[in-house]
Design a protein around this motif. Structure first.
Motif: not given
Length: 526
Positions: A164-182
């Motif tokens: 949303t700070r890089q030109g996208f009106d909407h964002f739904l997702g994970i901000p990084y890789s899905h294995d970067q956390g328990p």
């Protein structure tokens, strides 16, 4: 005399021209447009929509349309059969974050500072805000923009680097890789069956974000793909209802390890967990195609599919397949950076296969031209693919540069492709490409400098198994001289941006839906 409107495309924007067609003859003004042909419509043409699909850790040999015998990808196969399939398409890095930076900016990751390695949940840095993304290029023309899935270009303090700070009106997702956390909650259908694999520990559970707000932590992976599909469908319906052109960016988590799949795909493929994850991605693509058809905009939408880097071979059958190419993820051999790619636009792009050289770098300048937008006023490394896509003409790209995951100014380029020839100045294996019989691929294959460089003919030897015998073929000296000249010119133009990865980590930046809770990170669950 019948008069219609002829739509011409240029970087200055769309223009209407009178197109006079009398029997089999049309006036030269209309005929000699940018594409060498006349696109005549009964009314004013609408700007094209763009759907950019980006798989994760997908190998050159992983799709059915690229030869895999058991992958179930009917919708991607449909795109390949009805569109243009690439055989020589490259990403810019054998790792996630730098590859995505290049895709969205049309610039090598070294210019934007997305090196070495990848960004993490607590990374201080991210894609600099002075970089111009595809979304930021299209927004001034009235495009609606949305991103769903894996961002992996930084989170930062107060969401500084989110989509949303890089030109996208909407964002739904994970901000990084899905294995970067328990990811103990990472399950496959049925719910009591755990997916194969483990994830990072010691940081917060993986969050699902809507715009800049955490909606779920930890994310429910069983329902995640359905949420993405519904979100994308609603975005398309809303944009069409508003008569607004749109740009949808879908960087999928699939098929990155550890793989997962919900009820609609788990156990449905012959290829096990990897095949199920790939099928789930393919199902979402099918839903997008259906939505584009229902809304009547399929013929005015360019769909482009590719992937961020090659397969993580250390995971064996759960890590993907590079097909005939050498090595995989985290190496600068072709298995790490040559990717499947498909361009689909019914009525505009003729079905076929191209062996022309192209790259993720070329997507931004191509979208710019087709939309009639303006190129960012920075050093771009991408070239316009419009003629390649629409006329299947020769590519404007003659070279491809290969930086390793841990790019440095000291070593510069590891390899360079010029036409059919690829020269390796350095080679190095990676633990992520281990387990194969090839001794050049694993982490035990230490960094080696080559002077003269190893030279391969990729048309005769796409597996990079047989270096050309330079001493026995003196005619290759001219090729090496040209490669060295191109290398020197390119590296003279390369100004390394400040490394965002070397700015370090701050655990307080890790996203937590209950920021005041204790003890962290285990209390970050909502």
């Amino acid at each position: 005399m019948h008069v219609t409107l002829c739509f011409g495309l240029s970087t200055a924007g769309p223009r209407n021209f009178p197109c006079y067609v009398n029997d089999s003859r049309m006036n030269s003004t209309c005929f000699l447009l940018f594409f060498g042909f006349c696109l005549c419509f009964s009314g004013a043409a609408s700007p094209p929509n763009f759907v950019l699909l980006f798989a994760d850790d997908l190998g050159f040999g992983d799709l059915g349309c690229y030869g895999h015998p058991t992958s179930l990808t009917p919708n991607l196969d449909r795109l390949a059969a009805g569109g243009l399939r690439f055989t020589d398409f490259y990403c810019t890095s054998p790792a996630c974050s730098p590859s995505r930076a290049s895709l969205l900016t049309g610039r090598y990751q070294t210019r934007s500072g997305i090196y070495p390695g990848v960004l993490y949940p607590g990374s201080v840095g991210g894609l600099p805000l002075n970089e111009t993304t595809i979304a930021e290029v299209l927004k001034p023309l009235g495009y609606a923009t949305a991103a769903i899935g894996k961002w992996h270009l930084g989170l930062g303090k107060n969401g500084t680097f989110l989509p949303t700070r890089q030109g996208f009106d909407h964002f739904l997702g994970i901000p990084y890789s899905h294995d970067q956390g328990p990811c103990s909650n990472l399950t496959c259908f049925p719910p009591d069956v755990k997916c194969f694999g483990v994830c990072d520990v010691g940081c917060v559970t993986v969050p699902l974000m809507y715009n800049e707000v955490i909606k779920q932590q930890p994310v429910n992976f069983l329902d995640l793909e359905e949420a993405y599909s519904d979100f994308a469908t609603n975005f398309i319906f809303t944009s069409v209802k508003k008569k607004q052109p749109f740009f949808l960016y879908y960087p999928s988590h699939h098929t990155h390890y550890p793989q997962y799949a919900g009820e609609g795909a788990a156990g449905k493929s012959q290829r096990g967990p990897f095949g199920d994850a790939l099928l789930e991605l393919d199902n979402t693509i099918g839903n997008l195609l259906t939505t584009l058809e229902k809304t009547g905009v399929i013929n005015n939408t360019l769909i482009f599919f590719s992937a961020d880097n090659g397969p993580e071979l250390m995971r064996m059958s759960r890590g993907g397949n590079a097909g005939p190419l050498k090595c995989g993820k985290s190496t600068t051999y072709d298995g790490g950076m040559r990717e499947p790619a498909i361009a689909y636009w019914p009525g505009t792009i003729r079905p076929g296969v191209t062996h022309e050289l192209a790259s993720t770098l070329d997507i931004l300048p191509t979208f710019v031209r087709l939309a009639g937008a303006e190129l960012p006023k920075v050093m771009l490394d991408g070239v316009d693919m419009t003629e390649l896509l629409i006329k299947q003409a020769k590519s404007k790209r003659e070279t491809m540069m290969f930086y390793p995951t841990d790019a440095t100014e000291k070593h510069g380029l590891f390899a360079l492709r010029l036409g059919k020839y690829k020269a390796h100045f350095y080679t190095q294996g990676s633990i992520k490409s281990s387990t194969t019989p090839d001794h050049d691929c694993p982490g035990s294959a230490i960094l080696k400098a080559h002077d003269p460089p190893l030279l391969f003919d990729l048309e005769a030897d796409p597996s990079e198994n047989y270096p050309l015998p330079l001493s026995k073929r003196p005619e290759l000296q001219a090729v090496l001289e040209q490669i060295e000249k191109v290398k020197q010119q390119f590296e003279a133009s390369m100004v390394f941006g400040v490394s965002q990865m070397l700015k370090g980590q701050d655990s307080s930046l890790e996203p937590c839906c209950n920021p005041q809770c204790t003890p962290k990170p285990s209390c970050c669950q909502c």
